[in-house]
Enzyme design. Structure first.
Site, short mmCIF file in Angstrom:
data_model
loop_
_atom_site.label_atom_id
_atom_site.label_comp_id
_atom_site.label_asym_id
_atom_site.label_seq_id
_atom_site.Cartn_x
_atom_site.Cartn_y
_atom_site.Cartn_z
N LYS A 65 -51.02 7.53 20.43
CA LYS A 65 -50.97 6.28 21.20
C LYS A 65 -52.23 6.11 22.03
O LYS A 65 -52.93 7.09 22.35
CB LYS A 65 -49.73 6.23 22.10
CG LYS A 65 -49.66 7.30 23.21
CD LYS A 65 -50.26 6.92 24.54
CE LYS A 65 -50.05 8.01 25.59
NZ LYS A 65 -50.96 8.00 26.71
N ASP A 84 -43.27 10.62 27.10
CA ASP A 84 -43.88 9.71 26.13
C ASP A 84 -43.17 9.71 24.77
O ASP A 84 -43.56 8.97 23.87
CB ASP A 84 -45.35 10.12 25.87
CG ASP A 84 -46.28 9.67 26.99
OD1 ASP A 84 -45.94 8.70 27.69
OD2 ASP A 84 -47.36 10.29 27.13
#
Ligand code: C5P
Length: 295
Positions: A17, A144
């Site tokens: 990401k 996350d």
């Protein structure tokens, strides 16, 4: 115990990401921080293969000698969590990780591996867990992991686990460079607590630019509060951002707690050209594209 015998080997990609923006809005009583982040999944990925292991142990083997293969590895923790939830706790497995996502880069490499394990095992067992249940399992493994499970473009809040899926970014390409040092996430959070933040990203403006598919508006507003933490290494981060902008990036930012820095380019050709130049300076320098939702 699940009555379905999973089909091994299981393979899955674990996508990294980038933070298009990162704000820390509060320090919480549980020691974590409240965040507000515009997140994007990108095509740089680790490749996982899961095979059965007769000894009943769950462990990981990786292409990097310094990545642990035991419970310190988030992929192992995710597998153990999944096996507990489907009541198959006696099952042994070897998780082979071909790492391409750099470690200590702010690209959620460990969380991406954990999310890929959860996605892959759920598929192999015939989808016993709903998307919501998978995300809840992911949250326990790391802040996350839920975003890495869902993928695409999203606004993350809370510890990072509250996700609002968003419209895809307008067409663009990325170049990601990592200086030759890694940054510890808890260390940078500690330094941030001691600092006084005076600037924050314009998250509303970012969402508005995204809604209008306004790439220039997005790039103008990219902001990461961790870049303002007093830390010598941020000088190197600023130099990397400068190098990306000199090579034609519309905007450049550190992702997460670093040390990777990325630039946004109008198209793949512009990104390739910049990458050729920056490769001379950065050992880790790759082009990437945006990846859509994964669940
Ligand atoms: O959840 P995760 O294990 O990925 O977090 C790693 C560390 O990062 C935590 O121990 C904490 O120090 C910090 N963190 C935080 N607030 C968040 C996410 C992470 O303080 N929202």
């Amino acid at each position: 115990m699940s009555n379905r015998e999973p089909a091994f080997p299981i393979t899955e990609k674990a996508y990294a990401k980038l933070n298009i923006s990162l704000d820390v809005t509060a320090r919480r009583p549980d020691g974590y921080h409240d965040m507000l982040m515009l997140m994007q999944t990108i095509s740089i990925c680790d490749e996982l293969t899961i095979q059965p292991e007769r000894d009943g142990l769950v462990h990981a083997v990786t292409s990097l000698p310094y990545v642990p293969g035991d419970k310190r590895n988030l992929a192992v923790r995710a597998a153990l969590k999944f096996l507990e939830l489907v009541d198959d706790g006696e099952r042994g497995m070897k998780i082979s990780l071909r790492k391409s996502i750099p470690v200590g880069a702010g690209m959620a490499g460990g969380s991406a591996d954990a999310a890929a394990v959860l996605r892959a095992l759920n598929r192999a067992y015939g989808d016993p867990l709903s998307a919501r249940e998978l995300c809840a399992a992911g949250e326990e493994v790391g802040s996350d992991v839920a975003f890495c499970l869902l993928g695409g473009t999203a606004l993350a809040s809370g510890r990072g686990e509250i996700l609002q899926p968003l419209k895809a970014l307008p067409p663009c390409a990325f170049v990601v460079c990592k200086p030759d040092f890694s940054i510890s996430t808890p260390e940078l959070f500690r330094k941030l607590d001691e600092a006084k933040l005076s600037c924050h990203p314009d998250t509303e403006g970012l969402l508005d630019a995204l809604e209008k598919s306004d790439l220039d508006g997005l790039c103008r507003r990219m902001y990461n509060v961790f870049e303002d933490v007093p830390d010598r290494r941020m000088r190197t981060i600023r130099a990397a951002k400068g190098a990306l902008l000199d090579c034609g990036a519309l905007g450049a930012l550190m992702t997460g707690t670093g040390s990777a820095v990325f630039g946004v380019f109008r198209d793949a050709a512009a990104a390739e050209k910049a990458c050729e130049t920056l490769k001379r300076e950065y050992r880790f320098c790759r082009t990437a594209e945006a990846v859509g939702a994964l669940l």
